[in-house]
Design a protein around this motif. Structure first.
Motif, PDB file in Angstrom:
ATOM      1  N   VAL A 176      81.766   5.625  49.944  1.00 31.60           N
ATOM      2  CA  VAL A 176      82.806   6.321  50.711  1.00 31.60           C
ATOM      3  C   VAL A 176      82.397   7.770  50.951  1.00 31.60           C
ATOM      4  O   VAL A 176      82.531   8.281  52.069  1.00 31.60           O
ATOM      5  N   LEU A 177      81.891   8.426  49.928  1.00 35.05           N
ATOM      6  CA  LEU A 177      81.464   9.821  50.086  1.00 35.05           C
ATOM      7  C   LEU A 177      80.331   9.950  51.101  1.00 35.05           C
ATOM      8  O   LEU A 177      80.335  10.865  51.932  1.00 35.05           O
ATOM      9  N   LEU A 178      79.375   9.044  51.053  1.00 29.97           N
ATOM     10  CA  LEU A 178      78.269   9.094  52.010  1.00 29.97           C
ATOM     11  C   LEU A 178      78.767   8.868  53.431  1.00 29.97           C
ATOM     12  O   LEU A 178      78.313   9.530  54.366  1.00 29.97           O
ATOM     13  N   GLU A 179      79.703   7.964  53.599  1.00 26.78           N
ATOM     14  CA  GLU A 179      80.256   7.713  54.935  1.00 26.78           C
ATOM     15  C   GLU A 179      81.012   8.944  55.441  1.00 26.78           C
ATOM     16  O   GLU A 179      80.864   9.334  56.607  1.00 26.78           O
ATOM     17  N   LEU A 180      81.812   9.553  54.567  1.00 30.44           N
ATOM     18  CA  LEU A 180      82.528  10.776  54.953  1.00 30.44           C
ATOM     19  C   LEU A 180      81.546  11.897  55.295  1.00 30.44           C
ATOM     20  O   LEU A 180      81.716  12.597  56.308  1.00 30.44           O
ATOM     21  N   TYR A 181      80.521  12.049  54.480  1.00 27.65           N
ATOM     22  CA  TYR A 181      79.523  13.086  54.713  1.00 27.65           C
ATOM     23  C   TYR A 181      78.873  12.901  56.079  1.00 27.65           C
ATOM     24  O   TYR A 181      78.731  13.842  56.858  1.00 27.65           O
ATOM     25  N   GLU A 182      78.480  11.669  56.383  1.00 23.51           N
ATOM     26  CA  GLU A 182      77.850  11.400  57.672  1.00 23.51           C
ATOM     27  C   GLU A 182      78.808  11.665  58.827  1.00 23.51           C
ATOM     28  O   GLU A 182      78.413  12.182  59.867  1.00 23.51           O
ATOM     29  N   THR A 183      80.068  11.311  58.649  1.00 22.35           N
ATOM     30  CA  THR A 183      81.061  11.554  59.693  1.00 22.35           C
ATOM     31  C   THR A 183      81.200  13.048  59.951  1.00 22.35           C
ATOM     32  O   THR A 183      81.185  13.491  61.102  1.00 22.35           O
ATOM     33  N   GLU A 231      80.234  15.074  63.360  1.00 17.64           N
ATOM     34  CA  GLU A 231      81.236  15.893  64.043  1.00 17.64           C
ATOM     35  C   GLU A 231      80.753  17.331  64.191  1.00 17.64           C
ATOM     36  O   GLU A 231      80.949  17.946  65.236  1.00 17.64           O
ATOM     37  N   HIS A 232      80.124  17.859  63.145  1.00 26.80           N
ATOM     38  CA  HIS A 232      79.618  19.232  63.200  1.00 26.80           C
ATOM     39  C   HIS A 232      78.523  19.365  64.256  1.00 26.80           C
ATOM     40  O   HIS A 232      78.519  20.315  65.041  1.00 26.80           O
ATOM     41  N   ALA A 233      77.610  18.395  64.293  1.00 18.66           N
ATOM     42  CA  ALA A 233      76.534  18.432  65.288  1.00 18.66           C
ATOM     43  C   ALA A 233      77.104  18.337  66.701  1.00 18.66           C
ATOM     44  O   ALA A 233      76.660  19.059  67.604  1.00 18.66           O
ATOM     45  N   ALA A 234      78.102  17.468  66.890  1.00 17.55           N
ATOM     46  CA  ALA A 234      78.728  17.341  68.209  1.00 17.55           C
ATOM     47  C   ALA A 234      79.439  18.633  68.598  1.00 17.55           C
ATOM     48  O   ALA A 234      79.393  19.052  69.765  1.00 17.55           O
ATOM     49  N   GLN A 235      80.084  19.271  67.631  1.00 19.39           N
ATOM     50  CA  GLN A 235      80.774  20.539  67.889  1.00 19.39           C
ATOM     51  C   GLN A 235      79.773  21.614  68.312  1.00 19.39           C
ATOM     52  O   GLN A 235      80.028  22.377  69.247  1.00 19.39           O
ATOM     53  N   LEU A 236      78.635  21.672  67.648  1.00 18.86           N
ATOM     54  CA  LEU A 236      77.607  22.655  68.013  1.00 18.86           C
ATOM     55  C   LEU A 236      77.112  22.428  69.435  1.00 18.86           C
ATOM     56  O   LEU A 236      76.927  23.383  70.199  1.00 18.86           O
ATOM     57  N   VAL A 237      76.930  21.175  69.805  1.00 19.49           N
ATOM     58  CA  VAL A 237      76.483  20.850  71.162  1.00 19.49           C
ATOM     59  C   VAL A 237      77.534  21.288  72.170  1.00 19.49           C
ATOM     60  O   VAL A 237      77.212  21.880  73.211  1.00 19.49           O
ATOM     61  N   ARG A 238      78.810  21.007  71.879  1.00 18.03           N
ATOM     62  CA  ARG A 238      79.894  21.420  72.785  1.00 18.03           C
ATOM     63  C   ARG A 238      79.959  22.938  72.917  1.00 18.03           C
ATOM     64  O   ARG A 238      80.136  23.462  74.007  1.00 18.03           O
ATOM     65  N   GLU A 239      79.795  23.651  71.804  1.00 15.23           N
ATOM     66  CA  GLU A 239      79.834  25.112  71.840  1.00 15.23           C
ATOM     67  C   GLU A 239      78.663  25.669  72.649  1.00 15.23           C
ATOM     68  O   GLU A 239      78.823  26.617  73.410  1.00 15.23           O
TER      69      GLU A 239
END
Length: 165
Positions: free
Chosen positions: A131-138, A142-150
């Motif tokens: 569960v922790l690994l799945e959350l970490y990957e999520t 999301e962070h990488a997608a946010q950086l791309v959007r910014e």
């Protein structure tokens, strides 16, 4: 805004769906997949030794025969996703871990140090680690997608040298 428990429940559901899909696909193509040698067998043997479980006890817990499990450990047999799940249950580890060793699932992405730290933490059960690994990957996605959007939304500043040219 989603509550943390709802978020975790959604993530666990997504992981289960992914594993179910991967297991179904793996069982249909298992006969066409070349043998992976003894990588998964070595991993099963090391986990069995670490858990101080005999081959016979694990075979009984997993619902497979002693000779079959012995052949899997020696790399002579390639177990199906279903059998791997049964062995994982007998070892009390996550099926995803065995699926990764067998090449059914891709290895987890993310910072290798973070993933290794989560996997190595003895205070966590295999379920909690998954569960922790799945959350970490999520969160990482999301962070990488946010950086791309910014970066896409950031105004480009003209180069002063280009204006004078």
């Amino acid at each position: 805004m989603q509550r943390p428990t709802e978020f975790v429940r959604d993530q666990v559901t997504a992981v289960r769906a992914t594993v179910t899909t991967a297991a179904a696909e793996a069982s249909t193509v298992a006969s066409n997949v070349p043998a992976v040698g003894s990588q998964v067998g070595d991993f099963i043997r090391s986990q069995r030794s670490a858990a101080q479980v005999s081959l016979r006890e694990l075979a009984r817990a997993a619902g497979v025969s002693n000779p079959y499990l012995s052949q899997v450990e020696r790399g002579l047999r390639k177990p199906s996703a279903e059998i791997l799940a049964q062995i994982a249950r007998g070892l009390k580890i996550s099926a995803e871990t065995l699926y990764e060793q067998a090449g059914i699932l891709d290895r987890r992405s993310g910072t290798a140090g973070t993933v290794a730290a989560i996997r190595a933490d003895e205070a966590l059960s295999e379920r909690h680690k998954a569960v922790l690994l799945e959350l970490y990957e999520t969160y990482a996605r999301e962070h990488a997608a946010q950086l791309v959007r910014e970066q896409a939304a950031a105004p480009t500043t003209p180069n002063p040298q280009e204006e004078t040219a």
